[in-house]
Design a protein around this motif. Structure first.
Motif, PDB file in Angstrom:
ATOM      1  N   LYS A 173     -22.007   2.495  51.246  1.00  0.00           N
ATOM      2  CA  LYS A 173     -23.074   1.693  50.637  1.00  0.00           C
ATOM      3  C   LYS A 173     -22.852   1.444  49.147  1.00  0.00           C
ATOM      4  N   VAL A 174     -21.947   2.192  48.527  1.00  0.00           N
ATOM      5  CA  VAL A 174     -21.777   2.133  47.077  1.00  0.00           C
ATOM      6  C   VAL A 174     -20.596   1.227  46.732  1.00  0.00           C
ATOM      7  N   ALA A 175     -20.926   0.030  46.247  1.00  0.00           N
ATOM      8  CA  ALA A 175     -19.889  -0.913  45.838  1.00  0.00           C
ATOM      9  C   ALA A 175     -19.297  -0.526  44.493  1.00  0.00           C
ATOM     10  N   GLY A 176     -20.077   0.175  43.681  1.00  0.00           N
ATOM     11  CA  GLY A 176     -19.619   0.609  42.377  1.00  0.00           C
ATOM     12  C   GLY A 176     -20.552   1.675  41.833  1.00  0.00           C
ATOM     13  N   LEU A 177     -20.061   2.442  40.861  1.00  0.00           N
ATOM     14  CA  LEU A 177     -20.801   3.583  40.326  1.00  0.00           C
ATOM     15  C   LEU A 177     -20.768   3.509  38.802  1.00  0.00           C
ATOM     16  N   ILE A 178     -21.937   3.692  38.182  1.00  0.00           N
ATOM     17  CA  ILE A 178     -22.036   3.711  36.723  1.00  0.00           C
ATOM     18  C   ILE A 178     -22.660   5.041  36.308  1.00  0.00           C
ATOM     19  N   LEU A 179     -21.904   5.848  35.589  1.00  0.00           N
ATOM     20  CA  LEU A 179     -22.360   7.172  35.171  1.00  0.00           C
ATOM     21  C   LEU A 179     -22.590   7.166  33.668  1.00  0.00           C
TER      22      LEU A 179
ATOM     23  N   THR B 258     -15.648   2.950  39.323  1.00  0.00           N
ATOM     24  CA  THR B 258     -16.593   3.724  38.505  1.00  0.00           C
ATOM     25  C   THR B 258     -16.438   3.411  37.026  1.00  0.00           C
ATOM     26  N   LEU B 259     -17.565   3.168  36.388  1.00  0.00           N
ATOM     27  CA  LEU B 259     -17.638   2.996  34.941  1.00  0.00           C
ATOM     28  C   LEU B 259     -18.370   4.197  34.363  1.00  0.00           C
ATOM     29  N   VAL B 260     -17.737   4.888  33.432  1.00  0.00           N
ATOM     30  CA  VAL B 260     -18.337   6.043  32.760  1.00  0.00           C
ATOM     31  C   VAL B 260     -18.700   5.635  31.335  1.00  0.00           C
ATOM     32  N   ILE B 261     -19.974   5.713  30.998  1.00  0.00           N
ATOM     33  CA  ILE B 261     -20.471   5.368  29.663  1.00  0.00           C
ATOM     34  C   ILE B 261     -21.019   6.638  29.026  1.00  0.00           C
ATOM     35  N   TRP B 262     -20.646   6.887  27.751  1.00  0.00           N
ATOM     36  CA  TRP B 262     -21.043   8.172  27.152  1.00  0.00           C
ATOM     37  C   TRP B 262     -21.288   8.065  25.652  1.00  0.00           C
TER      38      TRP B 262
ATOM     39  N   ALA C  71     -17.468  13.627  30.217  1.00  0.00           N
ATOM     40  CA  ALA C  71     -17.088  12.223  30.416  1.00  0.00           C
ATOM     41  C   ALA C  71     -15.599  12.118  30.728  1.00  0.00           C
ATOM     42  N   LYS C  72     -14.806  12.851  29.964  1.00  0.00           N
ATOM     43  CA  LYS C  72     -13.363  12.836  30.191  1.00  0.00           C
ATOM     44  C   LYS C  72     -13.013  13.418  31.557  1.00  0.00           C
ATOM     45  N   ARG C  73     -13.757  14.437  31.961  1.00  0.00           N
ATOM     46  CA  ARG C  73     -13.487  15.052  33.258  1.00  0.00           C
ATOM     47  C   ARG C  73     -13.834  14.100  34.400  1.00  0.00           C
ATOM     48  N   PHE C  74     -14.984  13.431  34.311  1.00  0.00           N
ATOM     49  CA  PHE C  74     -15.329  12.425  35.327  1.00  0.00           C
ATOM     50  C   PHE C  74     -14.205  11.390  35.442  1.00  0.00           C
ATOM     51  N   THR C  75     -13.736  10.929  34.286  1.00  0.00           N
ATOM     52  CA  THR C  75     -12.719   9.882  34.279  1.00  0.00           C
ATOM     53  C   THR C  75     -11.403  10.376  34.868  1.00  0.00           C
ATOM     54  N   GLN C  76     -11.067  11.619  34.599  1.00  0.00           N
ATOM     55  CA  GLN C  76      -9.843  12.190  35.150  1.00  0.00           C
ATOM     56  C   GLN C  76      -9.937  12.402  36.656  1.00  0.00           C
ATOM     57  N   GLU C  77     -11.108  12.795  37.128  1.00  0.00           N
ATOM     58  CA  GLU C  77     -11.239  13.180  38.525  1.00  0.00           C
ATOM     59  C   GLU C  77     -11.555  12.009  39.459  1.00  0.00           C
ATOM     60  N   ILE C  78     -12.150  10.930  38.941  1.00  0.00           N
ATOM     61  CA  ILE C  78     -12.442   9.764  39.776  1.00  0.00           C
ATOM     62  C   ILE C  78     -11.338   8.741  39.540  1.00  0.00           C
ATOM     63  N   LYS C  79     -10.497   8.589  40.508  1.00  0.00           N
ATOM     64  CA  LYS C  79      -9.310   7.736  40.377  1.00  0.00           C
ATOM     65  C   LYS C  79      -9.696   6.298  40.040  1.00  0.00           C
ATOM     66  N   GLY C  80      -9.052   5.757  39.015  1.00  0.00           N
ATOM     67  CA  GLY C  80      -9.273   4.366  38.633  1.00  0.00           C
ATOM     68  C   GLY C  80     -10.513   4.121  37.805  1.00  0.00           C
ATOM     69  N   SER C  81     -11.240   5.151  37.450  1.00  0.00           N
ATOM     70  CA  SER C  81     -12.473   4.962  36.670  1.00  0.00           C
ATOM     71  C   SER C  81     -12.147   4.599  35.222  1.00  0.00           C
ATOM     72  N   LYS C  82     -13.134   3.984  34.569  1.00  0.00           N
ATOM     73  CA  LYS C  82     -12.989   3.554  33.177  1.00  0.00           C
ATOM     74  C   LYS C  82     -14.022   4.261  32.311  1.00  0.00           C
ATOM     75  N   LEU C  83     -13.582   4.748  31.155  1.00  0.00           N
ATOM     76  CA  LEU C  83     -14.476   5.416  30.212  1.00  0.00           C
ATOM     77  C   LEU C  83     -14.711   4.528  28.996  1.00  0.00           C
TER      78      LEU C  83
ATOM     79  N   LYS D 256     -23.310  -5.123  27.944  1.00  0.00           N
ATOM     80  CA  LYS D 256     -22.132  -5.996  28.061  1.00  0.00           C
ATOM     81  C   LYS D 256     -21.046  -5.327  28.898  1.00  0.00           C
ATOM     82  N   GLU D 257     -20.877  -4.040  28.729  1.00  0.00           N
ATOM     83  CA  GLU D 257     -19.892  -3.311  29.535  1.00  0.00           C
ATOM     84  C   GLU D 257     -20.288  -3.334  31.014  1.00  0.00           C
ATOM     85  N   VAL D 258     -21.576  -3.174  31.263  1.00  0.00           N
ATOM     86  CA  VAL D 258     -22.064  -3.210  32.644  1.00  0.00           C
ATOM     87  C   VAL D 258     -21.886  -4.603  33.240  1.00  0.00           C
TER      88      VAL D 258
END
Length: 325
Positions: free
Chosen positions: A159-165, A262-266, A278-290, A310-312
């Motif tokens: 159900k999740v097309a994308g994730l924003i943390l 996944t987009l990680v905003i911090w 934030a860095k850990r999320f980005t490292q562990e979720i493949k292809g995510s952007k911080l 704008k990032e979203v």
């Protein structure tokens, strides 16, 4: 004899403290605000209430283009859907944006069972999606809501097309102390006093701790946070929630299995959840952007609303690319 007198003096001193505390409570303790009063102050023309599981009457705003791809936004602990208003105003021309108040928060109020776990909140998100017949969507969350978002992605990946943390909860704390508000709520006796004595000064101090720019903490914001916490049932529900602690303390170990874009905003100056997470999320979720912001705290969706929106927007365009002409 001297020891006996010292002991008696100590007991009298403690008794005086308890009398003083009782007097303080008598002065500062205020009753809950009736549901109707709070709703009259904080519902908007887009507000609606939907009935979901566990007897919850969920406060929801469904805004933007009805036929556009959907973004669902989950707020943090002791916040409300109001935290997303800056994003909604920027995104609603191109997207359908659904925000809501979790049980024990905002205009939703307590649930029938009184259980406010991460698992329960994941079900709330699913109930919401089912109510609006949304089969696939981007899910974003701040703080506690971010923790719910990635757990939802684990349970319902289809159900999740994308994730924003956004400064998302999730990883256990190896060092440091929890925020003061959580330590107060969890403490015996003190927590009960805390649930009855709720001052605007406490709320203002808490907001100024999480936002670097104190000028953003306006009297109107403090009043809203205060009123929504005072909504009948919310203070006791908050105490129950905070004392319960995490219901799945090892769930974070599954974060590397998340496959959604996944987009990680911090905020790099977040005093509650460190930038290292934030860095850990980005490292562990493949292809995510911080995307991070120096000298910004726990609520970047409010502190740097335009920049984060704008990032979203760019992220949503990647998740939902327009078909070629």
């Amino acid at each position: 004899m001297i020891l006996g007198e010292a002991g008696a003096m100590q007991k009298r001193f403690l008794a005086l403290i308890w009398v003083a505390m009782a007097g303080l409570m008598a002065v500062a303790c205020s009753p809950d605000l009736p549901r109707a009063v709070v709703e009259a102050r904080y519902t908007s023309p887009t507000s609606q209430f939907i009935n979901i599981s566990d007897g919850v009457r969920l406060h929801v705003r469904d805004e933007g283009k009805r036929d556009a791809p959907v973004l669902i936004l989950a707020h943090g602990s002791n916040a409300s859907l109001h935290t997303w208003e800056p994003w909604v105003s920027q995104l609603k021309d191109n997207w359908r944006v659904i925000s809501f108040d979790f049980p024990a928060h905002g205009l939703t109020g307590p649930s029938k069972s009184g259980v406010y776990s991460g698992t329960t909140y994941v079900q709330v998100v699913d109930d919401l999606a089912q109510h609006f017949k949304v089969d696939r969507f981007v899910l974003g969350g701040n703080s506690m809501g971010g923790g719910v978002a990635w757990r939802y992605a684990l349970v319902h990946p289809e159900k999740v097309a994308g994730l924003i943390l956004v400064d998302a909860a999730g990883y256990p704390r190896d060092t440091g102390k929890p925020p003061l508000i959580f330590r107060l709520a969890r403490a015996p006796i003190v927590g009960d006093v805390f649930s009855r004595v709720t001052t605007k000064g406490m709320i203002e101090a808490n907001l100024k701790q999480v936002m670097v720019d104190d000028t953003l903490v306006t009297p109107e914001m403090v009043q809203r946070y205060h009123d929504l916490l005072m909504r009948e049932g919310n203070r006791q529900a908050t105490l129950t929630r905070m004392r319960a602690g995490p219901d799945a303390p090892t769930a974070y170990q599954q974060i590397p299995t998340i496959t959604a874009p996944t987009l990680v905003i911090w905020g790099e100056a977040d005093p509650w959840i460190p930038f290292a997470d934030a860095k850990r999320f980005t490292q562990e979720i493949k292809g995510s952007k911080l995307v991070s912001y120096p000298n910004i705290g726990h609520l970047p969706q409010e502190e740097v609303a335009l920049a984060t929106a704008k990032e979203v927007e760019a992220f949503l365009q990647q998740v939902y690319p327009k078909p070629a002409p």
